[in-house]
Design an enzyme around this catalytic site. Structure first.
Site, mmCIF file in Angstrom:
data_model
loop_
_atom_site.group_PDB
_atom_site.id
_atom_site.type_symbol
_atom_site.label_atom_id
_atom_site.label_comp_id
_atom_site.label_asym_id
_atom_site.label_seq_id
_atom_site.Cartn_x
_atom_site.Cartn_y
_atom_site.Cartn_z
ATOM 1 N N GLU A 238 15.180 48.052 17.416
ATOM 2 C CA GLU A 238 14.307 47.957 18.595
ATOM 3 C C GLU A 238 14.727 46.854 19.569
ATOM 4 O O GLU A 238 13.971 45.915 19.843
ATOM 5 C CB GLU A 238 12.853 47.749 18.163
ATOM 6 C CG GLU A 238 12.285 48.949 17.449
ATOM 7 C CD GLU A 238 10.766 48.886 17.270
ATOM 8 O OE1 GLU A 238 10.206 47.782 17.258
ATOM 9 O OE2 GLU A 238 10.155 49.967 17.150
ATOM 10 N N GLU B 81 10.915 56.140 13.035
ATOM 11 C CA GLU B 81 9.763 55.466 12.421
ATOM 12 C C GLU B 81 8.476 56.086 12.924
ATOM 13 O O GLU B 81 8.363 56.462 14.098
ATOM 14 C CB GLU B 81 9.719 53.984 12.809
ATOM 15 C CG GLU B 81 10.832 53.126 12.295
ATOM 16 C CD GLU B 81 10.646 51.668 12.738
ATOM 17 O OE1 GLU B 81 9.516 51.258 13.064
ATOM 18 O OE2 GLU B 81 11.645 50.937 12.772
HETATM 19 C C1 GLA Z 1 8.722 48.656 14.697
HETATM 20 C C2 GLA Z 1 9.828 48.037 13.885
HETATM 21 C C3 GLA Z 1 9.556 47.986 12.422
HETATM 22 C C4 GLA Z 1 8.110 47.649 12.153
HETATM 23 C C5 GLA Z 1 7.215 48.600 12.900
HETATM 24 C C6 GLA Z 1 5.747 48.348 12.667
HETATM 25 O O1 GLA Z 1 8.870 49.975 14.949
HETATM 26 O O2 GLA Z 1 11.083 48.630 14.097
HETATM 27 O O3 GLA Z 1 10.407 47.025 11.854
HETATM 28 O O4 GLA Z 1 7.854 46.349 12.573
HETATM 29 O O5 GLA Z 1 7.431 48.446 14.261
HETATM 30 O O6 GLA Z 1 4.958 49.260 13.379
#
Ligand code: GLA
Ligand code: ZN
Length: 674
Positions: free
Chosen positions: A150, A307
């Site tokens: 991210e 995710e």
């Molecule tokens: C992001 C991050 C993860 C985690 C999630 C929690 O997407 O990439 O490492 O912190 O948020 O929602």
């Protein structure tokens, strides 16, 4: 296909066994088997454990972990671990930490915290990515590379300031060129030397995150920071490619995240992946739009859902649980829009720090007898049964909405006409209207070819980039329908107004010009008064936010304002141009107007609704090898009655034949194969 070693919808997610002992990992793997979990994303935040100091790398634990997963046929999406730098690095080399918007030098802490122009960060990120790639390139478990995590946030340190000046020199060549592009004769800002230029933050031009005295400077800083982080990504990408020629490389994006120009980034991703975290009250059509945007980043190529939470987030103000059936429904929603993976954050909950209350497939209780695990396992079995049926299938849309991050920055940095103008919300209004009609819609960049579309909508296309207006003209000339709105065609790429009447370069195709722009107060409305009955539209609708005061120069006036001193001036116009037509919507209309307008246009153009469904039932279609897969998703809390038509078709999830009146359960999913 993302990787033909695993020709099915990948199922799994982020897995951090470095946080627990070996026995726990054994339990995890036992439970992964129960849920048909076949991919684990590992090593996302392990930089500090792999590299305990400047000269030492220790891969023993990672070796063991990957080998152990592989033993039970669990594939690995392998991250490079650079999402958070080690504490020793920040202590020894302060250039790795960022300077924030307020101008404060950060200390060690948090994550996604490295300055993108730090020589130290770049050096060590490159080294570790190379070492990981070299070590695991041939590991049979490996199915994808996951660079960092991210990417996001901006830095305002001196290294960034220097790099910004070089970036500007590249872009403008001379300081005179820059002064002209930035309009620095305003407020005595003429620069005589590159090193007079400082970063725009709360110490200089900006305040409040996106308020600025100098739009051009702030706009370029956003481009530059997005590019700087992209360079960091590319440094790792190139290292991986030196060793590993065929495994796809990605980094996880964040949907409509504001700070990075994802269309530019996507050119350098082999496959787009993204993290989907709607709240309980996020409109379903917003999530749908975001999936379509992620699909559009690479012109329709299937993407990875990297995710999502199986149950709840921890970082929202109110972290509601996903109600029974919702995790499955939203997983299929991603697939319905082009995802070829369904992955979670996280497979097991951590027990310390800020994510211990973030949902996971395996909850703190540690066994499989939980609602969440049962739902995850059921979905896992379904995805196994689907095998490769849906993999690589494509969406065929005749309607497209143009989305542009640089335009978004410019709109939101604008001082006037209204702070209430939010680009993404205006885009979403149009997407939502098509969504309600079950019209398949692509989200495309300003660079995308328009040839495959019959309808192209560019809401609030404030910034017109070179070639865009000409492309729109050619599209309409050939018979396409184009729609744009208020506050469009105003500026060029450095936020300098195109003089001679708004909407500048779009004026010819639209057949109107805009003289003034009125900003309405919160709660204030004007009216859209239809001049005639136009298909589904008649009578009066409301509009708000901004009202362009426009004059027709050949366009037909479809509706007029109903009040205020500009009552009777055009608010909706359509201009015949070549074989097509171009619409101008001079204010922000209510949903009834938009639904009516788009119903009419789609009917006229033969753009068909996929299926007529009750409100809250979403429909999309993916095609492959001459077959179509129609996804019908009931987002309602009650069952929905559908009319499927007389011809019996296969329900992909049950194998049964379905036809005629069909009752789709609350939160239910039906995929029809034809
Ligand atoms: C992001 C991050 C993860 C985690 C999630 C929690 O997407 O990439 O490492 O912190 O948020 O929602
Ligand atoms: Zn910096």
């Amino acid at each position: 296909m993302i990787n033909n070693k695993l020709p099915k919808i990948w199922y799994g997610g982020d897995y951090n066994p470095e946080q627990w002992n070996d026995e726990t990992m054994e339990e995890d793997i036992r439970m992964f088997q129960l849920a048909d979990i076949d991919v684990a994303t590992v090593n996302v935040f392990s930089w500090a454990s792999i590299q305990p100091n400047e000269d030492t790398y220790n891969f023993e634990k990672l070796d063991q972990m990957i080998n152990r997963l592989h033993q039970d046929r669990i594939s690995v999406c392998l991250a490079t671990s650079t999402g958070a730098h080690p504490a020793w690095m920040a202590k020894r080399y302060p250039d790795v930490t960022r300077v924030d918007y307020e101008g404060r030098k950060r200390k060690f802490g948090g994550r996604h915290n490295s300055c993108p122009n730090s020589p130290t960060y770049r050096k060590y990120a490159k080294l570790i990515a190379g070492k990981i790639a070299e070590r695991y390139k041939d590991h049979p478990a490996l199915v994808a590379w996951h660079i960092s995590n991210e990417y996001g946030g901006y830095c305002y340190c001196d290294n960034c300031a220097d790099a910004f000046r070089s970036w500007l020199q590249q872009r403008y060549g001379t300081i005179e060129g820059l002064n002209k592009a930035w309009y620095t004769s305003f407020w005595g800002h003429t620069f005589y030397d590159w090193d007079e230029i400082v970063t725009p933050n709360a110490l200089s031009e900006e305040w409040g995150g996106n308020r600025t005295n100098f739009q051009s400077i702030s706009l370029d800083y956003r481009r530059f920071q997005s590019d700087s982080l992209l360079e960091c990504y590319l440094i790792e990408y190139d290292e991986i490619r030196k060793h590993s020629a065929n495994i796809q490389i990605t980094t996880n994006l964040m949907g409509t995240y504001p700070e990075l120009d994802y269309f530019k980034w996507a050119k350098h991703l082999d496959v787009v992946s993204w993290d989907n975290y709607p709240s309980i009250d996020t409109p379903v059509s917003y999530t749908a739009m975001t999936h379509a945007l992620m699909r559009g980043l690479k012109s329709g190529q299937p993407f990875m859902l990297m995710e999502q939470t199986p149950s709840q987030q921890n970082w929202q103000a109110y972290n509601a649980l996903k109600r029974p059936g919702v995790m499955r429904l939203w997983s299929y929603q991603a697939v319905a829009h082009g995802a070829d993976t369904v992955m979670f954050f996280q497979l097991r909950r951590s027990i310390g720090a800020c994510e211990k209350y973030h949902g996971a497939v395996i909850e703190h209780v540690g066994h499989e007898h939980t609602r969440v695990f049962r739902e995850c396992a059921e979905l896992g079995h379904e995805l196994t049964a689907l095998s490769d049926k849906l993999i690589d299938s494509r969406i065929d849309a005749k309607a497209a909405i143009v989305f542009d991050w640089e335009n978004r920055w410019a709109v939101e940095l604008s001082s006037g006409p209204s702070i209430a103008l939010k680009y993404v919300d205006e885009v979403h209004k149009y997407y939502d209207a098509l969504f309600e009609l079950n019209i398949q819609t692509d989200m495309i960049s300003v660079e995308e070819s328009l040839e495959q579309y019959d309808l192209v909508i560019a809401p609030v296309m404030y910034m017109i980039k070179p070639g865009f207006a000409e492309k729109v003209e050619a599209f309409v000339q050939r018979g396409g329908t184009f729609i744009t709105t208020f506050f469009s065609g105003i500026v060029n790429e450095t936020d300098i107004v195109t003089t001679g009447g708004y909407p500048g370069k779009l004026r010819k195709v639209l057949g109107i010009w805009a003289e003034e722009i009125d900003a309405l107060l919160p709660g204030q409305q004007n009216q859209i008064v239809m001049n005639n009955v136009y298909g589904a539209l008649s009578g009066t609708y409301t509009c708000n936010l901004l009202c362009d005061l426009i004059h027709s120069e050949g366009a037909e006036v479809v509706a007029e304002y109903g009040s205020d001193f500009y009552k009777g001036m055009p608010v909706v116009t359509v201009n015949k141009f070549g074989k097509g037509e171009a619409w101008y919507i001079a204010s922000s209309p209510d949903e009834h107007f938009l639904k009516g307008l788009l119903t009419n246009i789609c009917q006229d153009k033969g753009i068909e609704s996929l299926l007529d469904t009750p409100t809250g039932v979403e429909v999309t279609r993916r095609n492959k090898d001459g077959k179509s897969f129609t996804f019908i998703l009931n987002h309602n809390s009650e069952a929905a009655e559908l009319q499927l038509g007389a011809e019996p078709c296969t329900d992909l999830l049950t194998g049964e034949l379905v036809s005629g009146t069909y009752r789709l359960a609350a939160k239910g999913v039906l995929i029809i194969e034809k």
